[in-house]
Design an enzyme around this catalytic site. Structure first.
Site, PDB file in Angstrom:
ATOM      1  N   LEU A 208       0.858  -1.192   0.000  1.00  7.81           N
ATOM      2  CA  LEU A 208       0.000   0.000   0.000  1.00  7.81           C
ATOM      3  C   LEU A 208       0.893   1.240   0.000  1.00  7.81           C
ATOM      4  O   LEU A 208       1.678   1.418   0.931  1.00  7.81           O
ATOM      5  CB  LEU A 208      -0.827  -0.043   1.296  1.00  7.81           C
ATOM      6  N   HIS A 209       0.806   2.054  -1.021  1.00  6.17           N
ATOM      7  CA  HIS A 209       1.632   3.266  -0.993  1.00  6.17           C
ATOM      8  C   HIS A 209       1.100   4.417  -1.819  1.00  6.17           C
ATOM      9  O   HIS A 209       1.695   5.491  -1.826  1.00  6.17           O
ATOM     10  CB  HIS A 209       3.050   2.942  -1.461  1.00  6.17           C
ATOM     11  N   ARG A 210      -0.021   4.215  -2.550  1.00  4.37           N
ATOM     12  CA  ARG A 210      -0.521   5.309  -3.403  1.00  4.37           C
ATOM     13  C   ARG A 210      -0.880   6.522  -2.552  1.00  4.37           C
ATOM     14  O   ARG A 210      -1.580   6.375  -1.540  1.00  4.37           O
ATOM     15  CB  ARG A 210      -1.810   4.908  -4.130  1.00  4.37           C
ATOM     16  N   ARG A 243       6.818   5.998   2.360  1.00 10.65           N
ATOM     17  CA  ARG A 243       5.733   7.001   2.351  1.00 10.65           C
ATOM     18  C   ARG A 243       4.618   6.577   3.327  1.00 10.65           C
ATOM     19  O   ARG A 243       4.114   7.374   4.113  1.00 10.65           O
ATOM     20  CB  ARG A 243       5.143   7.136   0.933  1.00 10.65           C
ATOM     21  N   ASP A 283      -2.052  -1.723  -4.042  1.00  9.15           N
ATOM     22  CA  ASP A 283      -2.414  -0.611  -4.925  1.00  9.15           C
ATOM     23  C   ASP A 283      -1.290  -0.371  -5.937  1.00  9.15           C
ATOM     24  O   ASP A 283      -1.225   0.664  -6.580  1.00  9.15           O
ATOM     25  CB  ASP A 283      -2.744   0.653  -4.118  1.00  9.15           C
TER      26      ASP A 283
END
Ligand code: UD1
Length: 362
Positions: A208-210, A243, A283
């Site tokens: 998950l990083h968007r 992030r 994602d």
């Protein structure tokens, strides 16, 4: 023929590895790797060069993090200087990250031909920085190397000349097959997650990083709520992107103790975990394709995908980012039969070979 092969961020490294390896078969090609420095932590960069058997980059631009404008501008300034000094015959850019846009624009303005690998993908969502990067890069490239047939249609409808559009397959899958073959000979005992995998047996693998998912507190909390719910049924192994870690700390996101937080993993260790997972939740663009190629059910935590083939014939299900839609997609993925999927045309491990043949014959 002097070629610059550009990489900056994590997913780029997987794409340049097979292109670079294939270039070594041609005496007439001298391929130099340019690392922009968009990603710089050991786990985000150097670990991948080692895993993917890439040599040290020939040039390192040291751009680092920043806002989009700052990061893109730093890459452009450094790459312009390099192009002026070295005058390559061709610049190959891959994917859709800021380094892709920055280097393609600079090369074109220096009157150097640009080849875009993974051209033509469109999410039609201009809130995604990657969509802007794709459109800009495809508006000035000389060669369009396309991974799925939908990409050809997008480029044609945008007025790109048909004779420059080449449906070659997917270099990401070239790399995946190469690494998966090597992993078959290795029981994974060298990985720090070897024991965890063995203990858990059935698990979800999550990435998950968007920015659209993790940069808003409300959205991140909604996703975390869904994940905590799923974690009551099955453990979740979660390598955390820098992030995401930053935003988790900032928003004080609470995750279940059945969600195992891991540092960012190298390519091989990540593959070692996700290939045997019950379901992948992600994602990322790359994992949607890689799971399709290996027939692993995938739940994509996004509203749209620029890789529709993964849904049409692959294992991918779009879940959005709301709790209920994520839970529904997860249940659907759990029910899917792994045998009923196809691998998209030309995802056969030979895309890089086709790319070099086209470049050298043109
Ligand atoms: C970038 C790409 C995205 C890709 C992703 C893969 C763009 C617009 N986005 O997003 O398409 O899916 O890479 O990881 O190009 N950071 C570190 N160490 C690093 C790199 C980054 O700590 O080595 C942190 C920094 O705080 C930085 C943040 O992560 O501000 C985001 O990095 P950045 O490269 O801007 O974007 P990604 O989210 O990684």
């Amino acid at each position: 023929m002097r070629v610059f092969l550009i990489a900056g961020a994590r997913p780029n490294f997987m794409k340049i590895a097979p292109i670079y390896r294939e270039s070594l078969k041609y005496n007439e090609v001298c391929c130099k790797i340019v690392h922009t420095g968009q990603h710089y932590d050991y786990e985000m960069s150097q670990a991948f060069f080692q895993d993917l058997e890439l040599p040290e980059p020939d040039f390192f631009l040291n751009a680092g993090s920043g806002t989009h404008a700052v990061q893109t501008a730093k890459i452009m300034v450094a790459f312009e200087e390099l192009c002026q000094d070295e005058r390559p015959d061709l610049v190959i850019v891959v994917g859709d990250v800021n380094s892709t846009l920055a280097c393609s624009v600079v090369a074109k303005k220096c009157l150097i031909n640009v080849a875009h690998v993974e051209a033509g993908l469109r999410s039609f969502d201009l809130t995604m920085p990657e969509e802007i990067n794709r459109i800009v890069t495809d508006s000035i490239s000389d060669y369009f190397f396309v991974t799925e047939e939908g990409g050809v249609k997008n480029l044609v409808s945008e007025g790109r000349p048909k004779d420059r559009i080449h449906f070659v397959g997917n270099v990401m899958i070239d790399n995946l097959f190469h690494q998966a073959r090597k992993l078959r000979k290795d029981d994974g005992r060298c990985f720090s997650t070897f024991r965890l995998k063995k203990e858990k047996r059935d698990y979800v693998f999550l990435t998950l990083h968007r920015p659209s998912n993790v940069d808003s507190k409300e959205c991140f909390e909604e996703i975390a709520d869904a994940l905590n719910h799923i974690a009551t049924e099955i453990p979740i192994l979660f390598p955390v992107h820098p992030r995401t870690q930053k935003m988790m700390d900032q928003f004080n996101i609470k995750l279940s103790s059945n969600i195992f937080l891991l540092p960012p993993l190298g390519f091989k260790e990540s593959l070692f975990l996700w290939k045997d997972s019950t379901v992948v939740m992600t994602d990322s663009g790359s994992l949607q394709e890689e799971t399709t190629a290996l027939g692993v059910p995938c739940v994509t935590l996004r509203q749209n995908t620029e890789r529709p083939i993964t849904i049409e014939i692959g294992t991918n299900i779009l879940a959005g980012a709301k709790k209920e839609s994520i839970l529904k997609a997860y249940r659907n993925a759990m029910e899917k039969n792994r045998k009923n999927y196809s691998v998209p045309p030309k995802w056969d491990g030979r895309a890089s070979e086709r790319i070099w043949k086209i470049i050298l014959n043109s």
